[in-house]
Scaffold this motif. Sequence first.
Motif, PDB file in Angstrom:
ATOM      1  N   ARG A 244     -16.053   4.200-107.698  1.00 47.30           N
ATOM      2  CA  ARG A 244     -16.983   3.617-106.722  1.00 47.30           C
ATOM      3  C   ARG A 244     -18.425   3.974-107.076  1.00 47.30           C
ATOM      4  O   ARG A 244     -19.345   3.187-106.830  1.00 47.30           O
ATOM      5  CB  ARG A 244     -16.637   4.095-105.319  1.00 47.30           C
ATOM      6  CG  ARG A 244     -17.357   3.281-104.222  1.00 47.30           C
ATOM      7  CD  ARG A 244     -16.751   1.891-104.091  1.00 47.30           C
ATOM      8  NE  ARG A 244     -17.569   1.001-103.287  1.00 47.30           N
ATOM      9  CZ  ARG A 244     -17.629   1.035-101.948  1.00 47.30           C
ATOM     10  NH1 ARG A 244     -16.899   1.927-101.279  1.00 47.30           N
ATOM     11  NH2 ARG A 244     -18.373   0.176-101.298  1.00 47.30           N
ATOM     12  N   LYS A 245     -18.614   5.139-107.650  1.00 49.84           N
ATOM     13  CA  LYS A 245     -19.941   5.520-108.117  1.00 49.84           C
ATOM     14  C   LYS A 245     -20.428   4.525-109.161  1.00 49.84           C
ATOM     15  O   LYS A 245     -21.603   4.118-109.165  1.00 49.84           O
ATOM     16  CB  LYS A 245     -19.889   6.928-108.712  1.00 49.84           C
ATOM     17  CG  LYS A 245     -21.219   7.481-109.176  1.00 49.84           C
ATOM     18  CD  LYS A 245     -21.039   8.896-109.705  1.00 49.84           C
ATOM     19  CE  LYS A 245     -22.354   9.486-110.178  1.00 49.84           C
ATOM     20  NZ  LYS A 245     -22.180  10.865-110.685  1.00 49.84           N
TER      21      LYS A 245
ATOM     22  N   ALA B  91     -24.112  -2.379-108.967  1.00 54.18           N
ATOM     23  CA  ALA B  91     -24.697  -3.262-107.957  1.00 54.18           C
ATOM     24  C   ALA B  91     -26.157  -2.912-107.700  1.00 54.18           C
ATOM     25  O   ALA B  91     -27.012  -3.806-107.579  1.00 54.18           O
ATOM     26  CB  ALA B  91     -23.892  -3.161-106.661  1.00 54.18           C
ATOM     27  N   ARG B  92     -26.463  -1.617-107.648  1.00 52.51           N
ATOM     28  CA  ARG B  92     -27.851  -1.178-107.428  1.00 52.51           C
ATOM     29  C   ARG B  92     -28.745  -1.625-108.574  1.00 52.51           C
ATOM     30  O   ARG B  92     -29.849  -2.154-108.350  1.00 52.51           O
ATOM     31  CB  ARG B  92     -27.874   0.349-107.273  1.00 52.51           C
ATOM     32  CG  ARG B  92     -29.266   0.952-107.301  1.00 52.51           C
ATOM     33  CD  ARG B  92     -29.218   2.455-107.140  1.00 52.51           C
ATOM     34  NE  ARG B  92     -28.348   3.118-108.095  1.00 52.51           N
ATOM     35  CZ  ARG B  92     -28.682   3.383-109.356  1.00 52.51           C
ATOM     36  NH1 ARG B  92     -29.853   2.974-109.846  1.00 52.51           N
ATOM     37  NH2 ARG B  92     -27.835   4.022-110.151  1.00 52.51           N
TER      38      ARG B  92
ATOM     39  N   TYR C 183     -17.921  -6.924-104.705  1.00 54.04           N
ATOM     40  CA  TYR C 183     -18.087  -6.497-103.309  1.00 54.04           C
ATOM     41  C   TYR C 183     -19.386  -5.716-103.148  1.00 54.04           C
ATOM     42  O   TYR C 183     -20.174  -5.964-102.225  1.00 54.04           O
ATOM     43  CB  TYR C 183     -16.896  -5.645-102.873  1.00 54.04           C
ATOM     44  CG  TYR C 183     -17.047  -5.051-101.492  1.00 54.04           C
ATOM     45  CD1 TYR C 183     -16.710  -5.782-100.352  1.00 54.04           C
ATOM     46  CD2 TYR C 183     -17.533  -3.748-101.321  1.00 54.04           C
ATOM     47  CE1 TYR C 183     -16.860  -5.234 -99.085  1.00 54.04           C
ATOM     48  CE2 TYR C 183     -17.685  -3.200-100.058  1.00 54.04           C
ATOM     49  CZ  TYR C 183     -17.338  -3.952 -98.946  1.00 54.04           C
ATOM     50  OH  TYR C 183     -17.486  -3.410 -97.686  1.00 54.04           O
ATOM     51  N   ASP C 184     -19.634  -4.762-104.041  1.00 53.67           N
ATOM     52  CA  ASP C 184     -20.828  -3.932-103.915  1.00 53.67           C
ATOM     53  C   ASP C 184     -22.097  -4.714-104.193  1.00 53.67           C
ATOM     54  O   ASP C 184     -23.151  -4.430-103.600  1.00 53.67           O
ATOM     55  CB  ASP C 184     -20.722  -2.710-104.834  1.00 53.67           C
ATOM     56  CG  ASP C 184     -19.792  -1.645-104.257  1.00 53.67           C
ATOM     57  OD1 ASP C 184     -19.697  -1.548-103.028  1.00 53.67           O
ATOM     58  OD2 ASP C 184     -19.135  -0.932-105.042  1.00 53.67           O
TER      59      ASP C 184
ATOM     60  N   SER D 136     -19.235   1.276-109.607  1.00 50.94           N
ATOM     61  CA  SER D 136     -19.389  -0.077-109.056  1.00 50.94           C
ATOM     62  C   SER D 136     -20.644  -0.187-108.189  1.00 50.94           C
ATOM     63  O   SER D 136     -21.368  -1.186-108.248  1.00 50.94           O
ATOM     64  CB  SER D 136     -18.145  -0.495-108.267  1.00 50.94           C
ATOM     65  OG  SER D 136     -17.969   0.283-107.101  1.00 50.94           O
ATOM     66  N   LYS D 137     -20.927   0.845-107.399  1.00 49.82           N
ATOM     67  CA  LYS D 137     -22.147   0.811-106.583  1.00 49.82           C
ATOM     68  C   LYS D 137     -23.389   0.969-107.455  1.00 49.82           C
ATOM     69  O   LYS D 137     -24.433   0.369-107.164  1.00 49.82           O
ATOM     70  CB  LYS D 137     -22.104   1.904-105.517  1.00 49.82           C
ATOM     71  CG  LYS D 137     -21.142   1.606-104.369  1.00 49.82           C
ATOM     72  CD  LYS D 137     -21.253   2.608-103.253  1.00 49.82           C
ATOM     73  CE  LYS D 137     -22.520   2.447-102.461  1.00 49.82           C
ATOM     74  NZ  LYS D 137     -22.563   1.204-101.664  1.00 49.82           N
TER      75      LYS D 137
ATOM     76  N   GLN E 117     -22.958  -6.453-101.050  1.00 48.66           N
ATOM     77  CA  GLN E 117     -23.532  -5.534-100.074  1.00 48.66           C
ATOM     78  C   GLN E 117     -25.006  -5.252-100.371  1.00 48.66           C
ATOM     79  O   GLN E 117     -25.795  -5.005 -99.461  1.00 48.66           O
ATOM     80  CB  GLN E 117     -22.755  -4.218-100.066  1.00 48.66           C
ATOM     81  CG  GLN E 117     -21.286  -4.343 -99.699  1.00 48.66           C
ATOM     82  CD  GLN E 117     -21.071  -5.033 -98.370  1.00 48.66           C
ATOM     83  OE1 GLN E 117     -21.541  -4.587 -97.337  1.00 48.66           O
ATOM     84  NE2 GLN E 117     -20.349  -6.142 -98.408  1.00 48.66           N
ATOM     85  N   CYS E 118     -25.377  -5.290-101.650  1.00 46.85           N
ATOM     86  CA  CYS E 118     -26.751  -4.985-102.048  1.00 46.85           C
ATOM     87  C   CYS E 118     -27.711  -6.157-101.871  1.00 46.85           C
ATOM     88  O   CYS E 118     -28.885  -5.973-101.550  1.00 46.85           O
ATOM     89  CB  CYS E 118     -26.788  -4.551-103.517  1.00 46.85           C
ATOM     90  SG  CYS E 118     -26.517  -2.790-103.762  1.00 46.85           S
TER      91      CYS E 118
ATOM     92  N   GLU F 202     -17.677   6.981-101.953  1.00 49.77           N
ATOM     93  CA  GLU F 202     -18.737   6.826-102.946  1.00 49.77           C
ATOM     94  C   GLU F 202     -18.842   8.009-103.901  1.00 49.77           C
ATOM     95  O   GLU F 202     -19.524   7.932-104.917  1.00 49.77           O
ATOM     96  CB  GLU F 202     -20.078   6.598-102.242  1.00 49.77           C
ATOM     97  CG  GLU F 202     -20.100   5.299-101.439  1.00 49.77           C
ATOM     98  CD  GLU F 202     -21.413   5.082-100.715  1.00 49.77           C
ATOM     99  OE1 GLU F 202     -22.403   5.770-101.069  1.00 49.77           O
ATOM    100  OE2 GLU F 202     -21.461   4.240 -99.806  1.00 49.77           O
TER     101      GLU F 202
END
Length: 366
Positions: free
Chosen positions: A192-193, A199-200, A349-350, A195-196, A353-354, A187
Amino acid sequence: MKKILITGTLGQDGSNMSEYLLRDKRNKVYGMIRRSANSNFINCRGFLDNPNFQLVYGDLTDEVSIAKLVQEIQPDYFINFAANSFVGCSWDMPLHVLDTNTGGVIRCLEAIKKHQPNCRFYSAGSSEQFGDVDYSPQDIKHPMKPRSPYGASKCAAHHLVKVYRDSYDMYAVHGVLFNHEGIRRGEEFVTRKISKGVARIYDTIKSVENWRHRHGQAARVKPIELGNLDAKRDWSDSEDFMEGVWLMLNQDDPKDYLLASGETHSIREFVEKAFDVADFHGTWEGEGIDEKYIDKGGPHEYVLVEVNPDFYRPAEVEVLHGDPTAAEKGLGWKPKISFDDLVMRMVEYDIRQCLGKNENPPYSNS
């Protein structure tokens, strides 16, 4: 049965390589982890129970543990993916980076030389070795001009592999891998920072919008903070590279290769495509450290990305662009996953997950 010792098993590449090799039931995979590590097995959950997989303990900074593993396992292949691999923090702990990334390679090579000289060794290199590039795209012959302690540590490892190969007739290769990402990426890495972060933000805004009694109120969105938006990288999916690494280890004669997509994209472009996946379509406003990516497409205006100068590197690498021609010809290897598909896979994917985690979404009256 081929015995393969892999370091960095909990990380992106180590877990992907383990999974790739375990598809062949003739392979026995030993995944090395550190006892001092905060063991997060999320990347390995798909194969931890595989009878052909075994966790073992060792540390690249401890020559006794490495020698013991090689002596006891007698591996046919030793794949070293363990490293202090986050470029940004290599300025904060340069000695540790060199001890792990360079000293660790020496310890592996020495253990093989003494205890299993027929073992084939793979050392993971990086496009950061090229650093302040002379030409684009870069091939395996490009001069090594690193601009970070991390890049320097990989250059030293590259030279050491060649020295041991030439001096002791060892099968040892150092593959120069350009940026490779995926759903198992740490992360702290920028892709990835992003993509996450997408998602957030997606989860926050959509959750508020779906609460009927909160309808009309804007969500409180924390923007993603990034550094140099114009830095360009050659991004591939990590899963694509595993086949290339295995092909490097199974040549008739050891030879170093470079793996890359042959394309280059900016961090700015990665941001745009990532938000497109989540159906946010922003525009860039402002300049320099005041630049922002803003979505004005709905009833509310949201700042999605801001520039934080703290994330600029002391010495920036502006462009890394690999030439995979030699690998295509010499190994018969080509990447299968496009840049657009990589971004889509990571963001989707992210988001999955959220979803469902934000039962009480934040909101504001603005």
